[in-house]
Design a protein around this motif. Structure first.
Motif, PDB file in Angstrom:
ATOM      1  N   VAL A 109      -3.675  -4.705 -10.032  1.00 34.85           N
ATOM      2  CA  VAL A 109      -2.703  -4.676 -11.126  1.00 34.85           C
ATOM      3  C   VAL A 109      -1.442  -4.186 -10.889  1.00 34.85           C
ATOM      4  CG1 VAL A 109      -4.037  -2.720 -11.751  1.00 34.85           C
ATOM      5  CG2 VAL A 109      -2.739  -3.807 -13.607  1.00 34.85           C
ATOM      6  N   ASN A 110      -1.482  -3.528  -9.766  1.00 33.28           N
ATOM      7  CA  ASN A 110      -0.136  -2.572  -9.537  1.00 33.28           C
ATOM      8  C   ASN A 110       0.388  -2.648  -8.281  1.00 33.28           C
ATOM      9  OD1 ASN A 110      -2.327  -0.984  -8.424  1.00 33.28           O
ATOM     10  ND2 ASN A 110      -1.392   0.688  -8.571  1.00 33.28           N
ATOM     11  N   ASP A 111       0.094  -3.469  -7.243  1.00 35.28           N
ATOM     12  CA  ASP A 111       0.578  -3.579  -5.931  1.00 35.28           C
ATOM     13  C   ASP A 111       1.648  -4.534  -5.772  1.00 35.28           C
ATOM     14  OD1 ASP A 111      -0.832  -1.207  -5.241  1.00 35.28           O
ATOM     15  OD2 ASP A 111      -2.632  -2.523  -4.537  1.00 35.28           O
ATOM     16  N   ILE A 112       2.737  -4.215  -5.072  1.00 35.54           N
ATOM     17  CA  ILE A 112       3.675  -5.097  -4.487  1.00 35.54           C
ATOM     18  C   ILE A 112       3.694  -5.327  -3.351  1.00 35.54           C
ATOM     19  CG2 ILE A 112       6.265  -5.804  -4.943  1.00 35.54           C
ATOM     20  CD1 ILE A 112       4.952  -5.319  -7.516  1.00 35.54           C
ATOM     21  N   TYR A 113       3.630  -6.699  -2.824  1.00 32.81           N
ATOM     22  CA  TYR A 113       3.468  -7.258  -1.196  1.00 32.81           C
ATOM     23  C   TYR A 113       4.694  -8.004  -0.892  1.00 32.81           C
ATOM     24  CZ  TYR A 113      -1.461  -5.942  -0.497  1.00 32.81           C
ATOM     25  OH  TYR A 113      -2.591  -5.022  -0.370  1.00 32.81           O
ATOM     26  N   VAL A 114       5.209  -7.792   0.143  1.00 30.59           N
ATOM     27  CA  VAL A 114       6.407  -8.375   0.859  1.00 30.59           C
ATOM     28  C   VAL A 114       5.947  -8.731   2.094  1.00 30.59           C
ATOM     29  CG1 VAL A 114       8.470  -8.550   1.974  1.00 30.59           C
ATOM     30  CG2 VAL A 114       8.203  -7.425  -0.444  1.00 30.59           C
ATOM     31  N   SER A 115       5.645 -10.005   2.485  1.00 29.28           N
ATOM     32  CA  SER A 115       5.331 -10.481   3.767  1.00 29.28           C
ATOM     33  C   SER A 115       4.040 -10.014   4.132  1.00 29.28           C
ATOM     34  CB  SER A 115       6.116 -10.160   5.080  1.00 29.28           C
ATOM     35  OG  SER A 115       7.653 -10.695   4.769  1.00 29.28           O
ATOM     36  N   ASN A 116       3.069 -10.045   3.111  1.00 33.65           N
ATOM     37  CA  ASN A 116       1.701 -10.024   3.182  1.00 33.65           C
ATOM     38  C   ASN A 116       1.524  -8.488   3.601  1.00 33.65           C
ATOM     39  OD1 ASN A 116       0.587 -12.565   2.684  1.00 33.65           O
ATOM     40  ND2 ASN A 116       0.967 -13.070   4.970  1.00 33.65           N
ATOM     41  N   ARG A 117       2.359  -7.629   3.106  1.00 26.72           N
ATOM     42  CA  ARG A 117       2.264  -6.016   3.389  1.00 26.72           C
ATOM     43  C   ARG A 117       2.389  -5.405   2.086  1.00 26.72           C
ATOM     44  NH1 ARG A 117       0.170  -3.652   8.105  1.00 26.72           N
ATOM     45  NH2 ARG A 117       0.194  -5.193   9.734  1.00 26.72           N
ATOM     46  N   LYS A 118       1.605  -4.371   1.790  1.00 23.53           N
ATOM     47  CA  LYS A 118       1.728  -3.532   0.500  1.00 23.53           C
ATOM     48  C   LYS A 118       3.116  -2.662   0.770  1.00 23.53           C
ATOM     49  CE  LYS A 118       0.013  -0.116  -2.478  1.00 23.53           C
ATOM     50  NZ  LYS A 118      -1.178   0.607  -2.818  1.00 23.53           N
ATOM     51  N   VAL A 119       4.145  -2.811  -0.121  1.00 22.95           N
ATOM     52  CA  VAL A 119       5.376  -1.879  -0.101  1.00 22.95           C
ATOM     53  C   VAL A 119       5.548  -1.228  -1.212  1.00 22.95           C
ATOM     54  CG1 VAL A 119       6.528  -3.836   1.474  1.00 22.95           C
ATOM     55  CG2 VAL A 119       6.913  -3.924  -1.016  1.00 22.95           C
TER      56      VAL A 119
END
Length: 275
Positions: free
Chosen positions: A129-139
């Protein structure tokens, strides 16, 4: 003592209230912003001042470092100095009930995605519900803490904490998050943390002040788990399911292997591709 190179790298992206304000929408010129070099937790700072802040309905605390960053389920959020952006919104006089607090997390998630895309050439996505991913990595991680009013079915105040890995930490990520954590940028970029902070504030306050739920459709579009096989974690129990949809209250609808459909208010989910 810092070397000349370290001082240069530190100064090209130092946090500055004046710089942040220069990128804010004109409607937010009076919003209260407080910046720290280091705190235990920006959420804790907001908690401490919640009873003292009388005149401001919105207050933003930003820090370049957290010694006790807060994650979900009592976890620590790794917050090294000068490579991340750690910020919390203190919101008072909210029109939401305690059951609607998840909407704030959803607004924040979409706002962070949009802000990241404004300052980079990367696409950002949401893992409910609360994680942001860029290029399959949590940022980025988001933690919303809400305090209900004792007088009515409304929130007395809410604190929305956001931690963004802008750059890779100099010493790398801790072993326990090494395989999933990432950063928006590989190298320092001039003034990017100030722009990122301002754009998060712009987007979040726009959604927060609006009387529509336009952010929800954007959240669904960015939520990469929909249609995916997932594992729902509840205490010591793990169950296989398929993520079907997100309802208008920001709850996740899943179908278990036995065909039963359930709506999740909160919790943790795992994806094989991110294990």
């Amino acid at each position: 003592m810092l070397t000349d190179k370290e001082n240069h790298e530190k100064n090209i992206d130092s946090l500055s209230e004046n710089e942040i304000r220069s990128f804010l929408n004109s409607s937010l010129k009076d919003i209260k912003i407080e910046i720290f070099d280091s705190v235990d937790s920006t959420n804790n700072i907001c908690q401490q001042i919640a009873g003292d802040v009388v005149n401001e309905s919105e207050y933003v605390v930003i820090s370049s470092h957290q010694t006790k960053g807060k994650g979900r389920h009592g976890r620590n959020f790794f917050s090294p100095s000068d490579t991340g952006l750690y910020m919390s919104f203190l919101l008072k006089n909210l029109p939401y009930s305690a059951e609607e607090a998840a909407k704030l997390t959803t607004m924040a998630a979409v706002s962070v995605c949009e802000a990241i895309e404004e300052v980079s050439d990367k696409e950002a996505f949401v893992k409910w519900v609360n994680d942001i991913y860029v290029s399959n990595r949590k940022v980025c991680g988001i933690l919303t803490e809400a305090t209900p009013s004792l007088k009515e079915n409304k929130l007395e105040y809410a604190i929305v904490g956001i931690g963004i890995n802008v750059y890779m930490p100099e010493t790398g990520f801790p072993q326990e998050i090494l395989n999933k954590a990432g950063a928006v940028f590989d190298n320092k970029v001039m003034n990017v943390r100030n722009r990122l902070a301002a754009y998060v504030i712009n987007h979040f306050m726009n959604y927060y002040k609006a009387e529509t739920i336009d952010y929800l459709e954007e959240y669904r579009r960015r939520c990469f788990i929909l249609g995916q096989e997932i594992t729902v974690v509840s205490g010591n129990e793990q169950r296989k399911a398929t993520a079907i949809d997100i309802d208008d209250s920001c709850r996740l609808i899943v179908r278990y292997d036995n065909g039963n459909i359930k709506t999740l208010y909160s919790g943790e989910i795992l994806l094989p591709s991110l294990s």
